[in-house]
Design a protein around this motif. Structure first.
Motif, short mmCIF file in Angstrom:
data_model
loop_
_atom_site.label_atom_id
_atom_site.label_comp_id
_atom_site.label_asym_id
_atom_site.label_seq_id
_atom_site.Cartn_x
_atom_site.Cartn_y
_atom_site.Cartn_z
N GLY A 22 0.90 -1.51 -0.45
CA GLY A 22 0.09 -0.36 0.03
C GLY A 22 0.92 1.01 0.24
O GLY A 22 0.56 2.42 -0.94
N VAL A 23 2.17 1.10 0.62
CA VAL A 23 2.19 2.32 0.79
C VAL A 23 3.35 1.79 -0.43
O VAL A 23 3.67 3.51 -0.94
CB VAL A 23 4.00 2.35 1.87
N THR A 25 2.38 1.46 -3.21
CA THR A 25 1.42 2.01 -4.48
C THR A 25 0.93 3.60 -3.91
O THR A 25 0.92 4.32 -5.28
CB THR A 25 -0.09 0.98 -4.25
N HIS A 26 1.28 3.78 -2.84
CA HIS A 26 0.24 5.60 -2.59
C HIS A 26 1.97 5.96 -3.09
O HIS A 26 1.17 7.35 -3.84
CB HIS A 26 0.07 5.65 -1.09
N LEU A 27 2.59 5.52 -3.35
CA LEU A 27 4.12 7.03 -3.46
C LEU A 27 4.11 6.93 -4.95
O LEU A 27 5.00 8.63 -5.39
CB LEU A 27 5.46 6.67 -2.88
N TYR A 29 1.87 6.77 -6.73
CA TYR A 29 -0.07 7.46 -7.13
C TYR A 29 1.18 9.02 -7.38
O TYR A 29 0.54 9.33 -8.12
CB TYR A 29 -0.65 7.05 -6.40
N ARG A 30 1.61 9.03 -5.56
CA ARG A 30 1.58 10.61 -6.03
C ARG A 30 2.56 11.17 -7.09
O ARG A 30 2.31 11.95 -7.12
CB ARG A 30 2.66 10.96 -4.36
N ALA A 44 1.58 2.59 -11.28
CA ALA A 44 0.71 2.92 -10.13
C ALA A 44 -0.11 1.68 -9.64
O ALA A 44 -0.27 0.84 -8.53
CB ALA A 44 0.24 4.02 -9.63
N GLY A 48 -0.52 -1.97 -7.32
CA GLY A 48 -1.96 -1.67 -6.64
C GLY A 48 -2.50 -3.04 -7.13
O GLY A 48 -3.15 -3.83 -5.95
#
Length: 102
Positions: A22-23, A25-27, A29-30, A44, A48
Motif C-alpha cells: 500500500g505504501v 502504491t501510494h508513493l 500514485y503521488r 502505480a 496496486g
C-alpha cells in the motif's frame, strides 16, 4: 511446524505485505500525479493490483468461505495482471512530452 503457528505467521506476513504494498502504491500514485506521466500511472496501478491480489485471495478464503486453493488462484490471477502492468509500464516508451513544472 505447528499449523496454528503457521497460520499466525501467514496472517502477520500478509499484513506486512499489504502495508508495504500500500505504501509503494501510494508513493507511485503521488509520483504519477506530480509528473502527469501515463507510464507512472500504469506503474502505480500495477503495484496496486499486486497488493490487491493478496487482499482478494485471502479475503475470498477467509470472509467468503472459498476453498483455500480457489482463493490462492484468485490471488495469483490478480497478481499476474499486476505484474503484467508493471512490466508493460517499464517497457513503455518514455512520455512524448515531459510534464511542465509549474
Amino acid at each position: 511446524m505447528d499449523p496454528a503457528l503457521a497460520t499466525v505467521l501467514v496472517v502477520i506476513t500478509s499484513a506486512v505485505v499489504l502495508v508495504l504494498g500500500g505504501v509503494v502504491t501510494h508513493l507511485a500514485y503521488r509520483a504519477a500525479r506530480r509528473s502527469g506521466s501515463p507510464v507512472m500511472r500504469r506503474f502505480a496501478a500495477g503495484f496496486g493490483l499486486v497488493t490487491l491480489g493478496l487482499l482478494l485471495g485471502g479475503g475470498a478464503h477467509q470472509l467468503l468461505g472459498w476453498r483455500f486453493l480457489d482463493g490462492v488462484l484468485l490471488q495469483r490471477i490478480v497478481t499476474v495482471l499486476g505484474f503484467g502492468l508493471l512490466v508493460h509500464s517499464l517497457y513503455s516508451h518514455a512520455d512524448p512530452e515531459p510534464a511542465s513544472r509549474s
